[in-house]
Design a protein around this motif. Structure first.
Motif, mmCIF file in Angstrom:
data_model
loop_
_atom_site.group_PDB
_atom_site.id
_atom_site.type_symbol
_atom_site.label_atom_id
_atom_site.label_comp_id
_atom_site.label_asym_id
_atom_site.label_seq_id
_atom_site.Cartn_x
_atom_site.Cartn_y
_atom_site.Cartn_z
ATOM 1 N N GLY A 9 12.246 -0.405 42.460
ATOM 2 C CA GLY A 9 13.366 -0.952 42.667
ATOM 3 C C GLY A 9 14.453 -1.310 41.355
ATOM 4 O O GLY A 9 13.649 -1.208 40.293
ATOM 5 N N GLU A 10 15.248 -1.814 41.647
ATOM 6 C CA GLU A 10 16.158 -2.052 40.443
ATOM 7 C C GLU A 10 15.600 -2.908 39.394
ATOM 8 O O GLU A 10 15.161 -4.049 39.748
ATOM 9 C CB GLU A 10 17.562 -2.556 41.023
ATOM 10 N N GLY A 11 15.727 -2.496 38.053
ATOM 11 C CA GLY A 11 15.293 -3.209 37.047
ATOM 12 C C GLY A 11 13.889 -3.433 36.946
ATOM 13 O O GLY A 11 13.361 -3.992 35.710
ATOM 14 N N SER A 12 12.985 -2.748 37.696
ATOM 15 C CA SER A 12 11.619 -2.692 37.425
ATOM 16 C C SER A 12 11.291 -2.135 36.104
ATOM 17 O O SER A 12 11.866 -1.026 35.734
ATOM 18 C CB SER A 12 10.877 -2.262 38.492
ATOM 19 N N LYS A 13 10.165 -2.303 35.489
ATOM 20 C CA LYS A 13 9.457 -1.741 34.232
ATOM 21 C C LYS A 13 8.322 -1.283 34.224
ATOM 22 O O LYS A 13 7.402 -2.158 34.635
ATOM 23 C CB LYS A 13 9.970 -2.729 33.071
ATOM 24 N N VAL A 14 7.914 -0.199 33.762
ATOM 25 C CA VAL A 14 6.644 0.540 33.623
ATOM 26 C C VAL A 14 6.532 1.184 32.021
ATOM 27 O O VAL A 14 6.914 2.296 31.952
ATOM 28 C CB VAL A 14 6.170 1.451 34.516
#
Length: 465
Positions: A355-360
């Motif tokens: 989803g929007e703005g998630s970070k890996v």
């Protein structure tokens, strides 16, 4: 006027030295015969008939029901190949285009201009020709005193005078359909090859005082026929330059066009910048204002506006606007990144929706997962999706935090705003707002490290003795 087409694709292509049927060798990411058929469809021919021979099943599997087929069981020359179309075409009226399936560079506007000349002059036949400095191997265009075409002479049948002619036959023609099949009935195999030449139709029609026109190509490279691997490489380079030039004309910046590879069906929005070593394949769609590369490969994927992808591989994936990928990331089939998502170095995403703005950001694997908005994955976090038999789903709701070196054993769900502590192995659901710790309590044994070193040192001495 009714337009039809006959595509000659029965040759085995022995000089290619390949198990792959010749016309199925790709140029610009698409089989050669695919380029030809697409070009014919672009000029709206009413019927396209492909003449196939040995290995015909492979051609039919590729082209499907876009065309009709006829089998040439024996390879007895181009005239014999076209004659196989007689039962299907002989009653048709209009213009028939005859074109080889190994000429992938002929453009639709070139065919349109040739047809226009053919119709305006009322010719019985129009030949696409080109001028070559070294025409060896090509049939020569022989004109009469008035400058009209009188015949075509195959290279092996040329006299020294005829061999000096620079204008050559490209193997692409327009015919009045009725006159074509009528003349084919008079073609013989009285030549050094004992074959039935389509070029003899020109001689027959000229002898009947039918009008014969020649359409001279402005760019002779369009007519290249691919019969071996060097010609295949040449066609690849010519098409690459054509494709790259058109993208640059359309507003795309290629930092180093000679080291940028874009296949024929790729679409790119303006103001996108492509760095060296980038390869765009298949039905890839790139939006506006993106930065791709260096050394990035994108296949059959959609990349929306203002996306940055560095030194990464993207395959059958979707990347929404303002996302960033890489360096050294791998988006596998089914990866779907929302807006402003960040996927960093040595991260692999497979069949997962972020989803929007998630970070890996680094060193993680996210597979078979649905991830909400503004979720953060720490370094080394992974979804454990495969139990040896089945792939299982991991669900992570908005605003969750997954710490470093966390294993999420699927199937499992992490609730909204939940916090999973670093080093945890999660096997049970974590409810919204909860904090999960799943690791052994740390135990320190004073001085035990020195004891271990002494034991190991003693063992090493004993072994050396």
């Amino acid at each position: 006027m009714n337009k039809m087409a006959i595509v000659l694709a029965a040759g085995q292509g022995k000089r290619m030295k390949s198990k792959l049927y010749k016309v199925l060798h790709p140029v610009g990411g698409k089989p050669m015969v695919g380029h030809v058929v697409d070009t014919l469809h672009h000029i709206e021919v009413s019927r396209t008939l492909v003449v196939v021979g040995f290995g015909s099943e492979a051609v039919q599997n590729y082209l499907g029901d876009k065309v009709e087929y006829v089998l040439q069981e024996q390879q007895l020359g181009t005239g014999h190949a076209v004659l196989q179309a007689k039962p299907l075409f002989e009653k048709e009226e209009g213009v028939t285009i005859v074109i080889c399936g190994d000429t992938p560079l002929i453009q639709h506007h070139t065919l349109q201009e040739m047809i226009k000349l053919h119709e305006q002059t009322g010719a019985a036949a129009t030949i696409m020709t080109a001028e070559m400095v070294q025409p060896a191997g090509y049939g020569r265009i022989i004109r009469n005193a008035e400058g009209s075409v009188s015949r075509i002479v195959e290279h092996k049948d040329c006299t020294p005078e005829e061999a000096s002619v620079k204008e050559i036959n490209t193997g692409t023609y327009c015919f009045d359909n009725q006159l074509l099949f009528e003349a084919l009935g008079h073609v013989t195999n009285d030549n050094t090859q004992n074959e039935y030449y389509l070029t003899d139709v020109i001689r027959i029609l000229a002898g009947q005082r039918k009008g014969i026109q020649a359409y001279l190509l402005e760019d002779g490279s369009e007519s290249i026929g691919v019969n071996d691997r060097p010609a295949l490489a040449e066609a690849e380079q010519l098409l690459k330059r054509r494709i790259n030039k058109q993208h640059m004309i359309n507003g795309v910046t290629l930092i180093d066009p000679e080291n940028t590879y874009i296949e024929a069906d790729v679409q790119i929005g303006m103001d996108t910048v492509i760095l060296p070593g980038t390869i765009l394949r298949g039905s890839t769609l790139i939006g506006e204002g993106c930065t791709l590369g260096p050394n990035t490969e994108i296949t059959d994927s959609t990349v929306k506006d203002e996306v940055t992808i560095k030194q990464s591989v993207v395959q059958e994936a979707f990347v929404d606007s303002f996302a960033s990928v890489g360096p050294f990331a791998y988006l596998r089939p089914g990866a779907k990144l929302g807006q402003h998502v960040k996927v960093g170095d040595f991260v692999e995403i497979k069949n997962a929706d972020l989803g929007e703005g998630s970070k890996v950001s680094h060193l993680s694997y996210i597979g078979d997962a649905t991830v909400g908005k503004n979720v953060n994955f720490g370094c080394g976090a992974i979804t454990v999706n495969y139990d040896g038999f089945n792939k299982n789903l991991t669900e992570i709701d908005d605003d969750a935090f997954v710490g470093s070196n966390v294993n999420l054993i699927a199937p499992v769900k992490i609730g909204k705003g939940a916090y999973v502590v670093a080093g945890s192995t999660i096997t049970q659901p974590v409810e919204a707002g909860d904090l999960a710790i799943a690791r052994e309590r740390q135990v320190n044994k004073p001085g035990y490290a020195d004891k271990i070193r002494s034991r190991m040192k003693a063992r090493k001495i004993n072994k050396s003795e």
